[in-house]
Scaffold this motif. Structure first.
Motif, PDB file in Angstrom:
ATOM      1  N   ARG A   1       2.501  -1.613  10.837  1.00 26.99           N
ATOM      2  CA  ARG A   1       3.257  -1.560   9.590  1.00 26.99           C
ATOM      3  C   ARG A   1       2.522  -0.549   8.580  1.00 26.99           C
ATOM      4  O   ARG A   1       2.929   0.348   7.993  1.00 26.99           O
ATOM      5  CB  ARG A   1       3.283  -2.919   8.816  1.00 26.99           C
ATOM      6  N   ALA A   2       1.224  -0.751   8.656  1.00 26.41           N
ATOM      7  CA  ALA A   2       0.514   0.211   7.822  1.00 26.41           C
ATOM      8  C   ALA A   2       0.552   1.672   8.518  1.00 26.41           C
ATOM      9  O   ALA A   2       0.634   2.603   7.596  1.00 26.41           O
ATOM     10  CB  ALA A   2      -1.196  -0.055   8.015  1.00 26.41           C
ATOM     11  N   HIS A   3       0.364   2.074   9.811  1.00 31.40           N
ATOM     12  CA  HIS A   3       0.376   3.267  10.439  1.00 31.40           C
ATOM     13  C   HIS A   3       2.072   3.731  10.118  1.00 31.40           C
ATOM     14  O   HIS A   3       2.172   4.962   9.691  1.00 31.40           O
ATOM     15  CB  HIS A   3       0.219   3.327  11.866  1.00 31.40           C
ATOM     16  N   ASP A   4       2.882   2.789  10.204  1.00 35.80           N
ATOM     17  CA  ASP A   4       4.304   3.452   9.872  1.00 35.80           C
ATOM     18  C   ASP A   4       4.579   3.958   8.556  1.00 35.80           C
ATOM     19  O   ASP A   4       5.368   4.711   8.394  1.00 35.80           O
ATOM     20  CB  ASP A   4       5.317   2.079  10.017  1.00 35.80           C
ATOM     21  N   THR A   5       3.495   3.409   7.377  1.00 37.02           N
ATOM     22  CA  THR A   5       3.712   3.948   6.292  1.00 37.02           C
ATOM     23  C   THR A   5       2.615   5.059   5.938  1.00 37.02           C
ATOM     24  O   THR A   5       2.478   5.611   4.869  1.00 37.02           O
ATOM     25  CB  THR A   5       3.518   2.911   5.061  1.00 37.02           C
ATOM     26  N   GLY A   6       2.073   5.428   6.902  1.00 30.73           N
ATOM     27  CA  GLY A   6       0.938   6.618   6.891  1.00 30.73           C
ATOM     28  C   GLY A   6      -0.153   6.007   6.266  1.00 30.73           C
ATOM     29  O   GLY A   6      -1.058   7.045   5.540  1.00 30.73           O
ATOM     30  N   ARG A   7      -0.444   4.925   6.366  1.00 26.10           N
ATOM     31  CA  ARG A   7      -1.739   4.315   5.839  1.00 26.10           C
ATOM     32  C   ARG A   7      -2.814   3.958   6.837  1.00 26.10           C
ATOM     33  O   ARG A   7      -2.318   3.450   8.008  1.00 26.10           O
ATOM     34  CB  ARG A   7      -1.603   2.821   4.926  1.00 26.10           C
TER      35      ARG A   7
ATOM     36  N   ALA B   1       0.966  -1.226   0.152  1.00 31.80           N
ATOM     37  CA  ALA B   1       0.188   0.069   0.026  1.00 31.80           C
ATOM     38  C   ALA B   1       1.028   1.038   0.004  1.00 31.80           C
ATOM     39  O   ALA B   1       0.465   2.215  -0.710  1.00 31.80           O
ATOM     40  CB  ALA B   1      -0.910  -0.070   1.016  1.00 31.80           C
ATOM     41  N   GLY B   2       2.012   1.185   0.973  1.00 26.78           N
ATOM     42  CA  GLY B   2       2.844   2.507   0.906  1.00 26.78           C
ATOM     43  C   GLY B   2       3.542   2.616  -0.320  1.00 26.78           C
ATOM     44  O   GLY B   2       3.562   3.712  -0.819  1.00 26.78           O
ATOM     45  N   ARG B   3       4.189   1.512  -1.049  1.00 26.93           N
ATOM     46  CA  ARG B   3       4.912   1.770  -2.301  1.00 26.93           C
ATOM     47  C   ARG B   3       4.089   2.256  -3.295  1.00 26.93           C
ATOM     48  O   ARG B   3       4.660   2.852  -4.389  1.00 26.93           O
ATOM     49  CB  ARG B   3       5.589   0.401  -2.684  1.00 26.93           C
ATOM     50  N   SER B   4       2.839   1.799  -3.493  1.00 29.30           N
ATOM     51  CA  SER B   4       1.980   2.002  -4.501  1.00 29.30           C
ATOM     52  C   SER B   4       1.177   3.410  -4.267  1.00 29.30           C
ATOM     53  O   SER B   4       0.530   3.791  -5.376  1.00 29.30           O
ATOM     54  CB  SER B   4       1.127   0.966  -4.877  1.00 29.30           C
ATOM     55  N   GLY B   5       1.183   3.974  -3.050  1.00 26.04           N
ATOM     56  CA  GLY B   5       0.412   5.264  -3.109  1.00 26.04           C
ATOM     57  C   GLY B   5      -1.078   4.944  -2.836  1.00 26.04           C
ATOM     58  O   GLY B   5      -1.966   5.803  -2.573  1.00 26.04           O
ATOM     59  N   CYS B   6      -1.678   3.719  -2.025  1.00 23.58           N
ATOM     60  CA  CYS B   6      -2.726   3.678  -1.584  1.00 23.58           C
ATOM     61  C   CYS B   6      -3.004   4.260  -0.320  1.00 23.58           C
ATOM     62  O   CYS B   6      -2.008   4.638   0.353  1.00 23.58           O
ATOM     63  CB  CYS B   6      -3.005   1.953  -1.431  1.00 23.58           C
ATOM     64  N   ASP B   7      -4.258   4.440  -0.038  1.00 21.19           N
ATOM     65  CA  ASP B   7      -4.546   5.320   1.075  1.00 21.19           C
ATOM     66  C   ASP B   7      -4.592   4.143   2.493  1.00 21.19           C
ATOM     67  O   ASP B   7      -4.686   4.454   3.539  1.00 21.19           O
ATOM     68  CB  ASP B   7      -5.886   5.953   1.000  1.00 21.19           C
ATOM     69  N   ALA B   8      -4.952   2.877   2.078  1.00 19.82           N
ATOM     70  CA  ALA B   8      -5.217   1.935   3.248  1.00 19.82           C
ATOM     71  C   ALA B   8      -4.881   0.596   2.772  1.00 19.82           C
ATOM     72  O   ALA B   8      -4.602   0.213   1.670  1.00 19.82           O
ATOM     73  CB  ALA B   8      -6.810   1.993   3.475  1.00 19.82           C
ATOM     74  N   ALA B   9      -4.352  -0.026   3.767  1.00 17.33           N
ATOM     75  CA  ALA B   9      -4.019  -1.478   3.548  1.00 17.33           C
ATOM     76  C   ALA B   9      -4.931  -2.508   4.618  1.00 17.33           C
ATOM     77  O   ALA B   9      -5.590  -1.978   5.581  1.00 17.33           O
ATOM     78  CB  ALA B   9      -2.622  -1.867   4.305  1.00 17.33           C
ATOM     79  N   MET B  10      -5.625  -3.381   3.749  1.00 16.61           N
ATOM     80  CA  MET B  10      -6.762  -4.387   4.467  1.00 16.61           C
ATOM     81  C   MET B  10      -6.541  -5.545   4.313  1.00 16.61           C
ATOM     82  O   MET B  10      -5.661  -6.145   3.551  1.00 16.61           O
ATOM     83  CB  MET B  10      -8.202  -3.835   3.557  1.00 16.61           C
TER      84      MET B  10
END
Ligand SMILES: O=C[C@H](O)COP(=O)(O)O
Length: 250
Positions: free
Chosen positions: A177-183, A142-151
């Motif tokens: 991990r999601a929060h560390d990448t800002g997602r 999610a982080g590398r691709s510019g998504c807003d959320a990981a699910m």
């Protein structure tokens, strides 16, 4: 924590609309086409018209193959039809690089059309059963691709649940991990009210449910019931209050 509810058709979306003060996001899917089965564009449009304007409509694009062009075009169809959360199930991606390629294409297709729409990369807690990308790799994808959320959801709806495949400590790692990448971190997979304490404590941003708010807890033969949505929300609110009362550091 936000509550996302997945109706299977327009009639169920009407029941979600009746319970709209108890939910945050209405998620259009077509369960008979898979865990993240995509519904028709006209169904997304009709549901957008039914759901109160202040509630976002989400749409699943499917349990997608590794075909970035096909998936990007489908994602554009969902956002053009009125969805502002676009969820993609990375079913056919066996490596993180494949998943990043698909999600980058989706992000571009969606955000070129509607910059404020949110794109959600969804992996599967039971990925080991279907041979797709590891669930704990999804936040980085999610982080590398510019998504807003990981699910995470479950791919096979056979009664097994999120925590059967990814136990709470690993779900907590997923959220970190999601929060560390800002997602944002979204979790689903036959979640029940009894899971809400854990999901709240680990800092989940969005919980997605269907079965838990259907009659008899049955996501296939049961229908979404407004009173079950209200009861589920009441449990969420109780856990949020309890969590807020826990002294910091505990
Ligand atoms: O996005 C959430 C899913 O619709 C979850 O469905 P489920 O609770 O029946 O597994």
């Amino acid at each position: 924590m936000l509550l996302l509810i997945s109706p299977a058709d327009v009639e169920e979306a009407r029941d979600c609309a009746k319970a709209s003060r108890h939910l945050d996001i209405v998620d259009v899917k077509k369960p008979d086409e898979g865990s993240l089965g995509a519904n028709f564009p006209w169904v997304i449009r009709e549901i957008r018209d039914i759901v109160p304007a202040d509630k976002p409509v989400s749409a699943t694009v499917g349990d997608v193959p590794y075909k970035p062009g096909t998936v990007a075009q489908a994602a554009l169809g969902a956002v053009v039809s009125g969805a502002t959360y676009i969820k993609v199930g990375l079913f056919g991606c066996t490596t993180p690089d494949q998943a990043v390629t698909v999600m980058r294409a989706v992000v571009r297709a969606v955000k070129d059309y509607r910059p404020d729409a949110l794109v959600v990369a969804s992996g599967y807690a039971d990925a080991h059963r279907v041979g797709c990308v590891n669930p704990l790799a999804v936040p980085d994808i999610a982080g590398r691709s510019g998504c807003d959320a990981a699910m995470l959801d479950t791919a096979i709806k056979d009664g097994t649940r999120l925590f059967d495949h990814v136990p709470p400590d690993l779900c907590a790692e997923f959220v970190r991990r999601a929060h560390d990448t800002g997602r944002l971190a979204a979790l689903a997979g036959s979640v029940r009210a009894e899971d809400l304490g854990t999901l709240t404590a680990i800092g989940t941003d969005i919980v997605g449910v269907r079965g838990a708010v259907c009659e008899r807890g049955d996501r296939t033969t049961g229908r979404i019931q407004p009173h079950l949505v209200a009861a589920f929300r009441a449990e969420m609110d109780r856990h949020s209050r309890e969590q807020a009362a826990v002294p910091a550091g505990n």
